[in-house]
Design a protein around this motif. Structure first.
Motif, PDB file in Angstrom:
ATOM      1  N   GLY A  66      35.581  -9.684 -66.747  1.00 47.94           N
ATOM      2  CA  GLY A  66      36.319 -10.962 -66.583  1.00 47.94           C
ATOM      3  C   GLY A  66      35.983 -12.122 -67.416  1.00 47.94           C
ATOM      4  N   TYR A  67      36.684 -13.068 -67.601  1.00 48.71           N
ATOM      5  CA  TYR A  67      36.049 -14.413 -68.111  1.00 48.71           C
ATOM      6  C   TYR A  67      35.596 -15.167 -66.771  1.00 48.71           C
ATOM      7  CZ  TYR A  67      36.182 -18.677 -70.961  1.00 48.71           C
ATOM      8  OH  TYR A  67      35.943 -19.770 -71.541  1.00 48.71           O
ATOM      9  N   VAL A  68      34.399 -15.708 -66.679  1.00 50.45           N
ATOM     10  CA  VAL A  68      34.182 -16.208 -65.325  1.00 50.45           C
ATOM     11  C   VAL A  68      33.620 -17.889 -65.684  1.00 50.45           C
ATOM     12  CG1 VAL A  68      33.158 -14.301 -64.382  1.00 50.45           C
ATOM     13  CG2 VAL A  68      31.599 -15.743 -66.120  1.00 50.45           C
ATOM     14  N   ARG A  69      33.867 -18.534 -66.650  1.00 50.66           N
ATOM     15  CA  ARG A  69      33.459 -19.737 -67.230  1.00 50.66           C
ATOM     16  C   ARG A  69      34.683 -20.626 -66.889  1.00 50.66           C
ATOM     17  NH1 ARG A  69      31.298 -16.449 -70.669  1.00 50.66           N
ATOM     18  NH2 ARG A  69      32.999 -16.562 -72.231  1.00 50.66           N
ATOM     19  N   VAL A  70      34.628 -21.239 -65.658  1.00 52.34           N
ATOM     20  CA  VAL A  70      35.962 -21.967 -65.192  1.00 52.34           C
ATOM     21  C   VAL A  70      36.000 -23.062 -66.012  1.00 52.34           C
ATOM     22  CG1 VAL A  70      36.881 -23.414 -63.202  1.00 52.34           C
ATOM     23  CG2 VAL A  70      35.370 -21.090 -62.865  1.00 52.34           C
ATOM     24  N   GLU A  74      39.274 -24.099 -69.739  1.00 52.31           N
ATOM     25  CA  GLU A  74      40.525 -24.995 -70.196  1.00 52.31           C
ATOM     26  C   GLU A  74      40.450 -25.411 -71.641  1.00 52.31           C
ATOM     27  OE1 GLU A  74      42.062 -27.109 -67.628  1.00 52.31           O
ATOM     28  OE2 GLU A  74      41.193 -25.142 -66.472  1.00 52.31           O
ATOM     29  N   ALA A  75      39.439 -24.972 -72.448  1.00 53.60           N
ATOM     30  CA  ALA A  75      39.843 -25.252 -73.877  1.00 53.60           C
ATOM     31  C   ALA A  75      39.737 -23.952 -74.422  1.00 53.60           C
ATOM     32  CB  ALA A  75      38.538 -26.110 -74.509  1.00 53.60           C
ATOM     33  N   ASP A  76      39.573 -22.664 -73.814  1.00 56.62           N
ATOM     34  CA  ASP A  76      39.606 -21.419 -74.228  1.00 56.62           C
ATOM     35  C   ASP A  76      40.527 -20.471 -73.608  1.00 56.62           C
ATOM     36  OD1 ASP A  76      38.544 -19.291 -75.854  1.00 56.62           O
ATOM     37  OD2 ASP A  76      36.845 -18.830 -74.624  1.00 56.62           O
ATOM     38  N   ALA A  77      41.860 -20.967 -73.528  1.00 55.81           N
ATOM     39  CA  ALA A  77      42.989 -20.338 -72.556  1.00 55.81           C
ATOM     40  C   ALA A  77      43.204 -18.922 -72.974  1.00 55.81           C
ATOM     41  CB  ALA A  77      43.785 -21.453 -72.590  1.00 55.81           C
ATOM     42  N   ASP A  78      43.409 -18.823 -74.384  1.00 56.33           N
ATOM     43  CA  ASP A  78      43.755 -17.560 -74.836  1.00 56.33           C
ATOM     44  C   ASP A  78      42.733 -16.263 -74.524  1.00 56.33           C
ATOM     45  OD1 ASP A  78      46.039 -18.666 -76.145  1.00 56.33           O
ATOM     46  OD2 ASP A  78      45.153 -18.705 -78.146  1.00 56.33           O
ATOM     47  N   VAL A 130      43.056 -23.313 -65.625  1.00 56.17           N
ATOM     48  CA  VAL A 130      43.532 -22.336 -66.466  1.00 56.17           C
ATOM     49  C   VAL A 130      42.877 -21.252 -65.799  1.00 56.17           C
ATOM     50  CG1 VAL A 130      42.995 -21.023 -68.750  1.00 56.17           C
ATOM     51  CG2 VAL A 130      43.745 -23.492 -68.565  1.00 56.17           C
ATOM     52  N   TYR A 131      41.731 -21.108 -65.409  1.00 57.89           N
ATOM     53  CA  TYR A 131      40.959 -19.922 -64.841  1.00 57.89           C
ATOM     54  C   TYR A 131      41.844 -19.668 -63.657  1.00 57.89           C
ATOM     55  CZ  TYR A 131      37.663 -17.332 -62.285  1.00 57.89           C
ATOM     56  OH  TYR A 131      37.000 -16.202 -61.545  1.00 57.89           O
ATOM     57  N   GLY A 132      42.007 -20.572 -62.463  1.00 60.44           N
ATOM     58  CA  GLY A 132      42.899 -19.992 -61.478  1.00 60.44           C
ATOM     59  C   GLY A 132      44.198 -19.508 -61.807  1.00 60.44           C
ATOM     60  N   HIS A 133      44.673 -20.170 -62.775  1.00 62.08           N
ATOM     61  CA  HIS A 133      46.148 -19.563 -62.991  1.00 62.08           C
ATOM     62  C   HIS A 133      46.163 -18.031 -63.595  1.00 62.08           C
ATOM     63  CE1 HIS A 133      50.149 -19.624 -65.434  1.00 62.08           C
ATOM     64  NE2 HIS A 133      50.422 -19.833 -64.262  1.00 62.08           N
ATOM     65  N   ALA A 251      35.410 -30.128 -66.571  1.00 64.66           N
ATOM     66  CA  ALA A 251      36.644 -30.005 -67.231  1.00 64.66           C
ATOM     67  C   ALA A 251      37.832 -29.297 -66.174  1.00 64.66           C
ATOM     68  CB  ALA A 251      36.652 -29.126 -68.289  1.00 64.66           C
ATOM     69  N   ALA A 252      37.553 -28.543 -65.347  1.00 59.44           N
ATOM     70  CA  ALA A 252      38.530 -27.813 -64.644  1.00 59.44           C
ATOM     71  C   ALA A 252      38.818 -28.511 -63.007  1.00 59.44           C
ATOM     72  CB  ALA A 252      38.442 -26.352 -64.513  1.00 59.44           C
ATOM     73  N   ARG A 253      40.017 -28.850 -62.879  1.00 61.22           N
ATOM     74  CA  ARG A 253      40.191 -29.261 -61.382  1.00 61.22           C
ATOM     75  C   ARG A 253      39.995 -28.086 -60.529  1.00 61.22           C
ATOM     76  NH1 ARG A 253      46.170 -30.998 -60.859  1.00 61.22           N
ATOM     77  NH2 ARG A 253      45.417 -31.937 -58.864  1.00 61.22           N
ATOM     78  N   ARG A 254      39.302 -28.475 -59.128  1.00 65.60           N
ATOM     79  CA  ARG A 254      38.931 -27.608 -58.218  1.00 65.60           C
ATOM     80  C   ARG A 254      39.778 -28.107 -57.046  1.00 65.60           C
ATOM     81  NH1 ARG A 254      35.192 -26.985 -62.340  1.00 65.60           N
ATOM     82  NH2 ARG A 254      33.729 -25.427 -61.851  1.00 65.60           N
TER      83      ARG A 254
END
Length: 296
Positions: A66-70, A74-78, A130-133, A251-254
């Motif tokens: 999986g993608y782990v960089r929370v 945000e800038a790498d959503a795809d 983005v990560y959480g979603h 960058a990401a909200r927690r």
């Protein structure tokens, strides 16, 4: 029955924190595994999944990829959605078609932090990032494709088995006499990776399914976790510099509160117990890998 004739557990994401931990624990427990890294199996490639399941004939798949960089998500959503949502969904569909068990992982970051009591499996999720979603959509997709899948939400890994975790960096900074900044206004459930892996395996072997929350018992801010780790290690807690999360440049909200509870009760021991064993693991690893002595 020998490993040669025993169906294996297929572990994806074999070079990451969880993949390596599953490989290690399965070896200790005498469980036959096949471990594939990203180069050997792209979980977002339907044909690659079919080839792997056809070749190895596993009775279960543990998805540790999986993608782990929370923040980068945000800038790498795809890419984040490809690895965290599409991939697990394709694995679930392939496992459903072949009657294979599936264990995959989600995150406390599916919650928005508005609650003031521990989030349980039946709490309403609302991701802020983005990560959480991507993790929330994965849960929904996996359980729609394969209702018998086991989806484990967890939080804030720590382990001496690799360097990619908060506790490791806090201890390293203290040993170097460096300041270590940590958020003091976000409440979390830290999770000792060996405990997470062992209990997840127990659930998989018991054919548990649906959503489960697994984290060590205890509620801490990141700064409190760092100070506790240093105190148990006999290091100077004064190197921990508490800061509000808003000043960390993320960058990401927690969520301000993402403590995990469970309708199933407490399955993992305390965070303090995990930290004691983390430090024991450090000592064992140091004995097994002594520093080189230069001569001449």
């Amino acid at each position: 029955m020998s490993f040669a004739t025993t169906p294996p557990i297929l572990i994806t994401g074999g070079s990451g924190t969880l993949g390596l931990a599953f490989k290690r624990v399965c070896r200790i427990r005498g469980l036959h595994t096949i471990t594939l890294d990203r180069a050997a199996l792209d979980i977002a490639d339907e044909a690659a999944i079919a080839r792997a399941l056809g070749r190895y004939q596993p009775w279960a798949v543990v998805n540790a990829a999986g993608y782990v960089r929370v923040d980068e998500a945000e800038a790498d959503a795809d890419r984040c959605y490809r690895e965290n949502t599409t991939g697990p969904g394709l694995l679930a569909a392939a496992c459903a078609a072949r009657g294979v068990q599936l264990l995959t992982f989600s995150s406390d970051l599916v919650f928005d932090g508005q609650q003031a009591t521990p989030y349980r499996e039946d709490s309403a999720p609302q991701a802020l990032s983005v990560y959480g979603h991507s993790k929330l959509l994965a849960e929904q997709t996996v359980l729609t494709q394969l209702p018998t899948a086991l989806v484990v939400r967890t939080s804030a890994f720590f382990s001496a088995w690799d360097e990619h975790n908060f506790v490791y960096h806090a201890l390293t900074a203290a040993r170097r006499g460096e300041a270590f900044e940590a958020a003091d206004d976000l409440l979390i459930s830290p999770t000792y990776v060996p405990d997470l892996v062992n209990v997840s395996l127990d659930l998989l072997l018991d054919r548990a399914y649906g959503l489960w929350h697994l984290a060590n018992a205890g509620t801490y801010t990141w700064a409190e976790l760092a100070r506790l780790a240093l105190r148990l290690a006999g290091l100077d807690e004064a190197c921990v510099v508490p800061r509000p999360a808003a000043s960390m440049g993320w960058a990401a909200r927690r969520p301000r509160y993402s403590v995990l509870g469970s309708v199933h009760g407490t399955l993992l021991p305390s965070v303090e117990s995990g930290l004691h064993r983390h430090l024991q693991d450090e000592r064992l690893l140091a004995l097994a890998n002594p520093p080189a002595i230069l001569v001449g």
